[in-house]
Design a protein around this motif. Structure first.
Motif, mmCIF file in Angstrom:
data_model
loop_
_atom_site.group_PDB
_atom_site.id
_atom_site.type_symbol
_atom_site.label_atom_id
_atom_site.label_comp_id
_atom_site.label_asym_id
_atom_site.label_seq_id
_atom_site.Cartn_x
_atom_site.Cartn_y
_atom_site.Cartn_z
ATOM 1 N N ASP A 6 -4.352 8.470 -7.421
ATOM 2 C CA ASP A 6 -3.260 8.033 -8.273
ATOM 3 C C ASP A 6 -3.421 8.663 -9.660
ATOM 4 O OD1 ASP A 6 -0.949 6.467 -8.731
ATOM 5 O OD2 ASP A 6 -2.183 5.001 -9.818
ATOM 6 N N LEU A 8 -2.786 7.572 -12.632
ATOM 7 C CA LEU A 8 -3.387 6.663 -13.606
ATOM 8 C C LEU A 8 -4.890 6.555 -13.401
ATOM 9 C CD1 LEU A 8 -3.012 4.753 -15.963
ATOM 10 C CD2 LEU A 8 -2.591 2.923 -14.327
ATOM 11 N N ASN A 9 -5.330 6.525 -12.154
ATOM 12 C CA ASN A 9 -6.769 6.493 -11.882
ATOM 13 C C ASN A 9 -7.438 7.778 -12.363
ATOM 14 O OD1 ASN A 9 -6.472 4.008 -10.712
ATOM 15 N ND2 ASN A 9 -6.536 4.753 -8.625
ATOM 16 N N LEU A 57 -6.569 -2.466 -16.498
ATOM 17 C CA LEU A 57 -5.283 -1.966 -16.027
ATOM 18 C C LEU A 57 -4.990 -2.374 -14.582
ATOM 19 C CD1 LEU A 57 -5.359 1.571 -17.647
ATOM 20 C CD2 LEU A 57 -4.175 -0.463 -18.451
ATOM 21 N N ARG A 59 -6.640 -1.650 -11.783
ATOM 22 C CA ARG A 59 -6.804 -0.580 -10.822
ATOM 23 C C ARG A 59 -8.152 -0.645 -10.126
ATOM 24 N NH1 ARG A 59 -1.803 1.189 -10.377
ATOM 25 N NH2 ARG A 59 -2.402 3.273 -9.839
#
Length: 89
Positions: A6, A8-9, A57, A59
Motif C-alpha cells: 500500500d 501509505l505503508n 494511522l 496500518r
C-alpha cells in the motif's frame, strides 16, 4: 511473485528510514575522541518510528478496516430454563 505494498505503508517505511538515517548521521562525540556514528541508535529509531506511525494511522495489521468483516454478530441466547425459587442446582 508480486507483493503489493500500500502506498501509505511505503511512505511510513520511507519516513522511518529517513528519521533513522538522521539519527545515524548525528555525530556522537565525547572528550578526546573522534565523532562516531550511531548505527544501532539509527536502526532502533527507524523501527520505533515505523511502529508508532503504523499504529497511529491504523496500518498495523495490513487489513482494510472498512471491509465489513468485523460486523457485530448476535449474542448467543441461553437455552436453559430458569430454576423455580432462584436456586442454582
Amino acid at each position: 511473485m508480486n507483493l503489493y505494498i500500500d502506498p501509505l505503508n511505503g511512505l511510513i517505511v520511507l519516513f522511518g528510514c529517513a528519521i533513522g538515517f538522521l539519527v545515524y548521521r548525528r555525530p556522537v562525540s565525547s572528550a578526546n575522541t573522534q565523532p562516531q556514528r550511531d548505527l544501532m541508535g539509527g536502526a532502533a529509531t527507524a523501527l520505533a518510528t515505523i511502529l508508532i506511525f503504523a499504529f497511529l494511522l491504523g496500518r498495523g495489521d495490513g487489513q482494510n478496516p472498512e471491509s465489513g468483516d468485523d460486523a457485530p454478530r448476535p449474542a448467543p441466547s441461553s437455552s436453559s430454563s430458569p430454576v423455580p425459587g432462584g436456586m442454582i442446582p
